[in-house]
Write an enzyme that holds these catalytic residues in place. Structure first.
Site, short mmCIF file in Angstrom:
data_model
loop_
_atom_site.label_atom_id
_atom_site.label_comp_id
_atom_site.label_asym_id
_atom_site.label_seq_id
_atom_site.Cartn_x
_atom_site.Cartn_y
_atom_site.Cartn_z
N TYR A 35 0.84 -1.20 0.00
CA TYR A 35 0.00 0.00 0.00
C TYR A 35 0.87 1.25 0.00
O TYR A 35 0.67 2.18 -0.80
CB TYR A 35 -0.89 -0.05 1.24
CG TYR A 35 -1.79 1.13 1.45
CD1 TYR A 35 -2.82 1.42 0.55
CD2 TYR A 35 -1.65 1.96 2.57
CE1 TYR A 35 -3.67 2.50 0.77
CE2 TYR A 35 -2.50 3.03 2.78
CZ TYR A 35 -3.50 3.29 1.88
OH TYR A 35 -4.34 4.36 2.11
N LYS A 82 1.21 4.17 -2.81
CA LYS A 82 0.89 5.58 -2.54
C LYS A 82 2.12 6.47 -2.83
O LYS A 82 1.98 7.56 -3.38
CB LYS A 82 0.43 5.76 -1.09
CG LYS A 82 -0.97 5.20 -0.83
CD LYS A 82 -2.04 5.95 -1.62
CE LYS A 82 -3.43 5.44 -1.36
NZ LYS A 82 -4.45 6.04 -2.24
N1 SER Z 1 -5.71 4.01 7.34
C1 SER Z 1 -4.82 3.45 6.39
C2 SER Z 1 -4.49 2.06 6.71
O1 SER Z 1 -4.47 1.71 7.88
C3 SER Z 1 -3.57 4.25 6.31
O2 SER Z 1 -3.73 5.26 5.39
O3 SER Z 1 -4.23 1.31 5.83
#
Ligand code: SER
Length: 316
Positions: free
Chosen positions: A142, A146
Site C-alpha cells: 500500500y 501511494k
Molecule cells: N488508514 C490506512 C491504513 O491503515 C492508512 O492510510 O491502511
C-alpha cells in the site's frame, strides 16, 4: 463547471464525502460510483453509477455522460488487505490512478482529488514530527503504491498541467461506515467493542502511537484543499495532514472514563509490524501555512462523537 464524481463512494471516506459535496454543491451536482451493484444510501438524492475504475471505457463514458469536471478517486486497497493481495492491490491502486490522470491529461477532467497516506513513510523516516519532505522508503504494498502515486501526480502536474490535489491522510476515525482492511482500523473497532462487548483485543500493541484524524476534520481538509487557489499550493504531490496521535493504551484509558468496566488486551499480529513502520506524529506545518489547515477534533471530542454516533447508528 461540471459535476463531481466520487469513485469508491461506498467506502469509509466516500460515504461521508458524498454527503458533504451534496450539501455544499447540491445533490444534482454529485455522482456517486462504486463497484457494488447497489447504492447503500437508499435515501440519497445523489445519482449512483456502477463503475470499476479499471474499466477505462466505462470511466470515460461516465465522465462524458454526466458532464464531470472533478473526480475524487477513493477506490483503493488499504494497507492490511493489500499485504494479502499484492498484485491486485498494485493494479487497483496504480492503474486506477493512471486511468484518471490520463483522462485529465487529455482534458476530459479539470481537477482531481486523490488520497495518499501516512503509509508513504517507512522505517527510515523520522518517527516524530515527520517532515513534509523526508526519506520515503515504505515497506508495505500500500505504501509503495501511494508513494509511487504521489510521484506520478507531481509528474503529471509538472509535465501536463494536471490539477491534482492530495493529502497524506492519517488513520481516519468514523462511525458512519465500516473501514476496510486498514492498520488503523483498530481505533474504530475499539469503540464498537467498548459499547457492545465492554472488551477489546487489540491487534496493535499498547505503545504504538499512530497519527489519526476524525472524519469531519478529514472531509473538511479535503474540501478546503480542493477549494484553495492553486497558486497558494507549494506542494504538487501530497500534503502531510495531522490532527491527533495516540496509542491503544491511551485511547483505552480515555474510553475507561466513560465505560469504567471496559477492558483491553493485546494480541499484536502482522498489522502491528505495519504500524511500527509508520510515523507517530506528523508535521503538517506546510498545509497549515499554504491553505490554512487547522484540525478541530482533539482526542476527547473525537471519542465523544464516536460514542454518541455509534449509539445512535443503525450499524450498531
Ligand atoms: N488508514 C490506512 C491504513 O491503515 C492508512 O492510510 O491502511
Amino acid at each position: 463547471m461540471g459535476k463531481k464524481l466520487v469513485i469508491g463512494s461506498s467506502g469509509q471516506i466516500g460515504v461521508e464525502l458524498i454527503e458533504q459535496l451534496a450539501k455544499e454543491f447540491g445533490a444534482n451536482q454529485v455522482i456517486a460510483s462504486d463497484i457494488k451493484s447497489v447504492f447503500d444510501k437508499k435515501n440519497s438524492a445523489v445519482e449512483y453509477v456502477i463503475l470499476d475504475v479499471l474499466d477505462k471505457e466505462k470511466l470515460f463514458k461516465t465522465i462524458k455522460d454526466h458532464n464531470i469536471s472533478e473526480v475524487y478517486l477513493l477506490a483503493a486497497m488499504l494497507s492490511a488487505i493489500a499485504e494479502k493481495n499484492i498484485q491486485l492491490a498494485w493494479d487497483l491502486n496504480m492503474k486506477g490512478l493512471f486511468n484518471i490522470l490520463d483522462l485529465a491529461k487529455e482534458k476530459h477532467i479539470e481537477k482531481i482529488f486523490w488520497p495518499s497516506s501516512i503509509a508513504v513513510f517507512g522505517p527510515t523516516s523520522p518517527k516524530l514530527n515527520t517532515p513534509q519532505s523526508t526519506l520515503l522508503e515504505p515497506s508495505t504494498v500500500y505504501g509503495i503504491s501511494k508513494m509511487s502515486g504521489e510521484r506520478w501526480c507531481e509528474y503529471y502536474f509538472l509535465k501536463y498541467g494536471v490539477d491534482i490535489r492530495s493529502l497524506r491522510y492519517p488513520g481516519i476515525i468514523s462511525y458512519k461506515s465500516q473501514p476496510g482492511g486498514g492498520t488503523t482500523d483498530y481505533a474504530i473497532e475499539i469503540f464498537h467493542a467498548a459499547i457492545n462487548q465492554g472488551f477489546y483485543n487489540s491487534f496493535i500493541s499498547n505503545e504504538v502511537t499512530l497519527p489519526m484524524i476524525y472524519m469531519k476534520d478529514a472531509i473538511r481538509a479535503t474540501m478546503e484543499l480542493m477549494r484553495a487557489d492553486r497558486k497558494t499550493l507549494s506542494i504538487n504531490s501530497s500534503y502531510n495532514l495531522a490532527a491527533i496521535s495516540f496509542n491503544p493504551a491511551e485511547i483505552a484509558n480515555e474510553i475507561k472514563f466513560l465505560f469504567p468496566e471496559f477492558k483491553i488486551t493485546y494480541s499484536p499480529d502482522f498489522r502491528n509490524r505495519i504500524a511500527l513502520s509508520w510515523p507517530s506524529i506528523i508535521d503538517d506545518s506546510v498545509a497549515r501555512k499554504d491553505w490554512g489547515w487547522k484540525h478541530e477534533f482533539d482526542l476527547k471530542k473525537t471519542i465523544l462523537e464516536m460514542i454518541n454516533g455509534i449509539k445512535n447508528s443503525v450499524f450498531n
